[in-house]
Design a protein around this motif. Structure first.
Motif, PDB file in Angstrom:
ATOM      1  N   THR A 131     -13.702   0.293  16.502  1.00  0.00           N
ATOM      2  CA  THR A 131     -13.400   1.652  16.956  1.00  0.00           C
ATOM      3  C   THR A 131     -12.629   1.642  18.270  1.00  0.00           C
ATOM      4  OG1 THR A 131     -15.626   1.733  17.943  1.00  0.00           O
ATOM      5  CG2 THR A 131     -15.332   2.733  15.758  1.00  0.00           C
ATOM      6  N   ILE A 166      -8.717   3.250  18.923  1.00  0.00           N
ATOM      7  CA  ILE A 166      -8.267   4.107  20.022  1.00  0.00           C
ATOM      8  C   ILE A 166      -7.117   3.447  20.778  1.00  0.00           C
ATOM      9  CG2 ILE A 166      -8.952   5.130  22.215  1.00  0.00           C
ATOM     10  CD1 ILE A 166     -11.726   5.555  21.029  1.00  0.00           C
ATOM     11  N   TYR A 223      -6.052  14.108  21.841  1.00  0.00           N
ATOM     12  CA  TYR A 223      -6.960  13.612  20.807  1.00  0.00           C
ATOM     13  C   TYR A 223      -7.602  12.296  21.237  1.00  0.00           C
ATOM     14  CZ  TYR A 223      -8.709  12.496  16.163  1.00  0.00           C
ATOM     15  OH  TYR A 223      -9.538  12.205  15.096  1.00  0.00           O
ATOM     16  N   SER A 224      -6.850  11.468  21.946  1.00  0.00           N
ATOM     17  CA  SER A 224      -7.389  10.193  22.414  1.00  0.00           C
ATOM     18  C   SER A 224      -8.568  10.419  23.363  1.00  0.00           C
ATOM     19  CB  SER A 224      -6.297   9.384  23.107  1.00  0.00           C
ATOM     20  OG  SER A 224      -6.814   8.209  23.693  1.00  0.00           O
ATOM     21  N   LEU A 279     -11.504  11.508  21.327  1.00  0.00           N
ATOM     22  CA  LEU A 279     -11.988  10.383  20.526  1.00  0.00           C
ATOM     23  C   LEU A 279     -12.819   9.429  21.375  1.00  0.00           C
ATOM     24  CD1 LEU A 279     -11.384   9.999  17.527  1.00  0.00           C
ATOM     25  CD2 LEU A 279      -9.728   8.246  18.156  1.00  0.00           C
ATOM     26  N   GLU A 316     -16.230  11.045  21.931  1.00  0.00           N
ATOM     27  CA  GLU A 316     -17.058  11.025  20.718  1.00  0.00           C
ATOM     28  C   GLU A 316     -17.553   9.615  20.417  1.00  0.00           C
ATOM     29  OE1 GLU A 316     -16.737  12.185  15.966  1.00  0.00           O
ATOM     30  OE2 GLU A 316     -15.031  12.520  17.326  1.00  0.00           O
ATOM     31  N   ARG A 317     -16.693   8.632  20.533  1.00  0.00           N
ATOM     32  CA  ARG A 317     -17.105   7.240  20.274  1.00  0.00           C
ATOM     33  C   ARG A 317     -18.207   6.813  21.233  1.00  0.00           C
ATOM     34  NH1 ARG A 317     -15.729   2.581  22.811  1.00  0.00           N
ATOM     35  NH2 ARG A 317     -15.977   0.641  21.595  1.00  0.00           N
ATOM     36  N   MET A 339     -15.234   9.469  12.406  1.00  0.00           N
ATOM     37  CA  MET A 339     -14.359   9.494  13.575  1.00  0.00           C
ATOM     38  C   MET A 339     -13.141   8.598  13.354  1.00  0.00           C
ATOM     39  SD  MET A 339     -15.104   8.018  17.399  1.00  0.00           S
ATOM     40  CE  MET A 339     -14.835   6.363  16.766  1.00  0.00           C
ATOM     41  N   ASP A 340     -13.365   7.402  12.834  1.00  0.00           N
ATOM     42  CA  ASP A 340     -12.259   6.472  12.635  1.00  0.00           C
ATOM     43  C   ASP A 340     -11.308   6.968  11.554  1.00  0.00           C
ATOM     44  OD1 ASP A 340     -11.330   3.693  13.473  1.00  0.00           O
ATOM     45  OD2 ASP A 340     -11.347   3.499  11.283  1.00  0.00           O
ATOM     46  N   ARG A 355      -9.217   9.649  12.997  1.00  0.00           N
ATOM     47  CA  ARG A 355      -8.172   9.037  13.830  1.00  0.00           C
ATOM     48  C   ARG A 355      -7.008   8.557  12.956  1.00  0.00           C
ATOM     49  NH1 ARG A 355      -6.560   4.097  14.399  1.00  0.00           N
ATOM     50  NH2 ARG A 355      -8.280   3.360  13.109  1.00  0.00           N
TER      51      ARG A 355
END
Length: 533
Positions: free
Chosen positions: A18, A22, A103-104, A107, A110-111, A217-218, A221
Motif C-alpha cells: 500500500t 501511494i 487524493y494522495s 489516501l 486512510e492507509r 483503498m488500493d 487508488r
C-alpha cells in the motif's frame, strides 16, 4: 479475490504494498506536473516568438503585400495555438495534478488509519497469547513442584527413621502443591480457551475486515490513476479541434499569398507618374567641316530616311527628356536633399496624388466627426429648449459655434487639397501661343509662405543663367495673391525629375515653375547649375 482470506498472514507485505501504491501515485503526479510545466513554457515561448515577430509599426504603416498579411495571420493563429497549449496546461494542473495530490493526502490518512487498526488487533492478540503462555508456564512450574513434594512425601513415608510429624508435614506440602497445580491447570485451560477464541476472531474477523478496507483503498487508488490517465489525454484531445482550426487558418493564409497582387502593390507604391525619357538627339559637331561629295555621314541622312530605315525618331521636347533623364540617375550619385513639404511637391506626381488623397480622407473623417458632434449638440439644444429644467440651451451655443468653425476649416482644407491634386497636371489640350503667357513663380518649391521665399536661396551665391523659357499654358502659383505678369524667365537650374524648373524673374526673384508649362531653351555654352547624377 479477497486479501483477508488469501493474505491473512501477510500484514507486513500489505503494509509495504500500500505504501508503494501511494508512492507510485505521487510519482505519476510528479510526471504530470513536469508535463504541464513543459506546456506552460512552450506556450510562453510561442507567445514571446509571436510578439518578437509582430510588426512594431501601426497597421497603416505596414506593407499591404499578401505575403506580409499572410505571415501576420499565421502569427495570430500561432498565438491562438499557444493559448490552447495554456488550456492544456490548466486542465492538467486542475483535473490531473491537483486531483492526484488531494487524493494522495486522503489516501495516506486512510492507509494510516487501517494499519493502526491492524496493529491494535495484532497487539491485542499478542497480549492474549502472553497471558496464555504465562498461565501455561505457571501450570508447568506448579506441576514440577507438586511432583517434588510427592517424591519427598513418599520417601519420608517409607523411611522408618522419619518422625510422624515430618511425614505429616511432607504430606501436607504434597497436598498443597497438588492443589496449586490443579488451580494452575484450570487457569491455563481458561487462558488457552480465551486465546484460541481471540485468535479465531483475529484471523477470521478483525484481520479480514482490515485487509478488506486496505484492498478497497488500493483498488480505488488504481481506479483513480486510470481516471487521471484518461483526464491526462482528454486535456489535450479537447483542444484538438481548435488547434486544427488554427492550423487550417495557417494553410488558408498560405493559400492567400498572391504574387500578382503583390506586384500590383509594388507598382502602386512606387509609380511616379512620369513619362519615360525620350531618345537622345544626335548632335552634329561636324557641320562646319569641309567634306567632299563622296563623304556620306549619318548626320547628312535625312530624317525621313532614318525613319524609313527603322531608326526611331526622337520624341518632342528632347531638352526636357535629357534634363529628366539626368535627374533620374540618383542611384549613381548624390540625391538632392528635398525638404518635407506639406503639399508633397517634392514627390513624383502619382505618389503626390496618393498622399494628397490620403490627407483628404483623413480630413473627411475629422469633418464627419465634427458634423456628428454638431448634430448631437443641436439635438441636446432642442431637448433643453423643450425641457428647460434639464439645462440652459444657450450654454451649448459656444460649443456649437466652435464646431461649425472647425467644420468650415476642415472643408477649406479639403478643398485646398482637392485643388492641389489637380494642379501641376499637364492640360489635355495643348494650346500653342506665340505670345508670352503669365507665369507665377512658386517660391521654395513650392512654399506656402511667400515671405519665406528668400530663405530657400540665400545660402549660396546667385546661380548663373543657363537658358530662358517660354510659357505654353497658363499657370497660377500656390498663392494667387502673389500672381505677377512676367514676359521672360531665366532658367538657372534644370528640372530634377520632380516636374519643376528653377527660374529667375527679371526683377531677380527666384522660384519654381512647372516644367510641362514652359518651353525651355538652354544655352549650349552655359555652365549653370548641374543636375544631381
Amino acid at each position: 479475490m479477497s486479501w483477508g482470506t488469501e493474505l491473512w498472514d501477510q500484514f507486513d507485505n500489505l503494509d509495504k504494498h500500500t505504501q508503494w501504491g501511494i508512492d507510485f501515485l505521487e510519482r505519476y503526479a510528479k510526471f504530470v506536473k513536469e508535463r504541464l510545466d513543459i506546456e506552460q513554457n512552450y506556450a510562453k515561448q510561442l507567445r514571446n516568438l509571436v510578439k518578437k515577430y509582430c510588426p512594431k509599426r501601426s497597421k497603416d504603416e505596414e506593407p499591404r503585400f499578401t505575403s506580409c498579411l499572410s505571415f501576420y495571420s499565421i502569427l495570430n493563429e500561432l498565438n491562438d495555438y499557444a493559448g490552447q497549449r495554456e488550456v492544456v496546461a490548466e486542465e492538467m494542473a486542475h483535473k490531473v495534478y491537483g486531483e492526484l495530490m488531494r487524493y494522495s493526502q486522503d489516501l495516506k490518512a486512510e492507509r494510516k488509519h487501517h494499519l493502526q487498526e491492524g496493529r491494535k488487533a495484532q497487539q491485542y492478540l499478542d497480549h492474549c497469547w502472553k497471558q496464555m503462555d504465562n498461565s501455561k508456564r505457571k501450570f508447568e512450574r506448579e506441576c514440577r513442584e507438586a511432583e517434588k513434594s510427592q517424591v519427598t512425601y513418599e520417601r519420608l513415608d517409607n523411611d522408618i527413621n522419619a518422625t510422624k510429624s515430618e511425614v505429616e508435614k511432607a504430606k501436607a506440602q504434597f497436598y498443597l502443591r497438588t492443589h496449586m497445580a490443579d488451580e494452575s491447570k484450570n487457569e491455563y485451560a481458561a487462558q488457552l480457551q480465551n486465546f484460541n477464541a481471540e485468535q479465531w476472531k483475529h484471523f477470521n474477523n478483525a484481520i479480514p475486515n482490515i485487509f478488506k478496507k486496505l484492498q478497497d483503498m488500493d483498488e480505488r487508488r488504481t481506479v483513480k490513476i486510470g481516471e487521471t490517465y484518461r483526464s491526462f489525454a482528454e486535456a489535450e484531445r479537447k483542444v484538438i479541434p481548435i488547434i486544427s482550426k488554427c492550423l487550417e487558418g495557417m494553410v488558408s493564409a498560405a493559400k492567400a499569398v498572391d504574387e500578382r497582387r503583390d506586384s500590383a502593390i509594388v507598382v502602386e507604391s512606387f509609380k511616379s507618374g512620369f513619362e519615360p525619357p525620350g531618345d537622345f538627339p544626335f548632335e552634329d559637331y561636324s557641320q562646319n567641316l569641309n567634306r567632299t561629295g563622296s563623304d556620306a555621314t549619318i548626320s547628312n541622312t535625312p530624317k525621313g530616311d532614318r525613319e524609313r530605315d527603322g531608326a526611331p525618331g526622337p520624341r518632342p521636347d528632347p531638352k526636357h527628356a535629357m534634363s529628366r533623364t539626368k535627374n533620374k540617375l540618383w542611384l549613381f550619385g548624390k540625391k538632392p536633399k528635398v525638404p518635407s513639404l506639406e503639399d508633397f511637391s517634392h514627390l513624383p506626381p502619382e505618389q503626390r496624388r496618393k498622399k494628397l488623397q490620403q490627407r483628404i480622407d483623413e480630413l473627411s473623417k475629422e469633418l464627419q466627426k465634427e458634423m456628428d458632434q454638431r448634430d448631437a449638440l443641436n439635438k441636446m439644444k432642442d431637448v433643453y429648449e423643450k425641457n428647460p429644467q434639464m439645462g440652459d440651451p444657450n450654454s451649448l451655443q459656444p460649443k456649437i459655434s466652435e464646431t461649425i468653425c472647425n467644420m468650415e476649416k476642415l472643408r477649406s482644407e479639403i478643398h485646398k487639397n482637392e485643388v492641389k491634386t489637380l494642379k501641376k497636371t499637364k492640360p489635355n489640350n495643348r494650346v500653342e501661343d506665340e505670345g508670352w503667357k503669365e507665369l507665377t513663380l512658386a517660391p521654395g518649391q513650392p512654399h506656402h509662405d511667400p515671405h519665406e521665399f528668400d530663405d530657400e536661396f540665400d545660402d549660396d551665391d546667385p546661380l548663373p543663367v543657363i537658358g530662358h523659357c517660354k510659357a505654353l499654358y497658363s499657370f497660377d502659383g500656390e498663392d494667387s495673391n502673389e500672381k505677377q505678369s512676367e514676359s521672360v524667365l531665366y532658367i538657372i537650374e534644370e528640372d530634377k525629375g520632380d516636374g519643376w524648373t528653377r527660374a529667375r524673374k527679371q526683377s531677380g526673384e527666384e522660384g519654381y515653375v512647372p516644367t510641362s508649362y514652359i518651353d525651355i531653351t538652354l544655352e549650349k555654352s552655359s555652365k549653370g547649375a548641374v543636375t544631381y547624377i
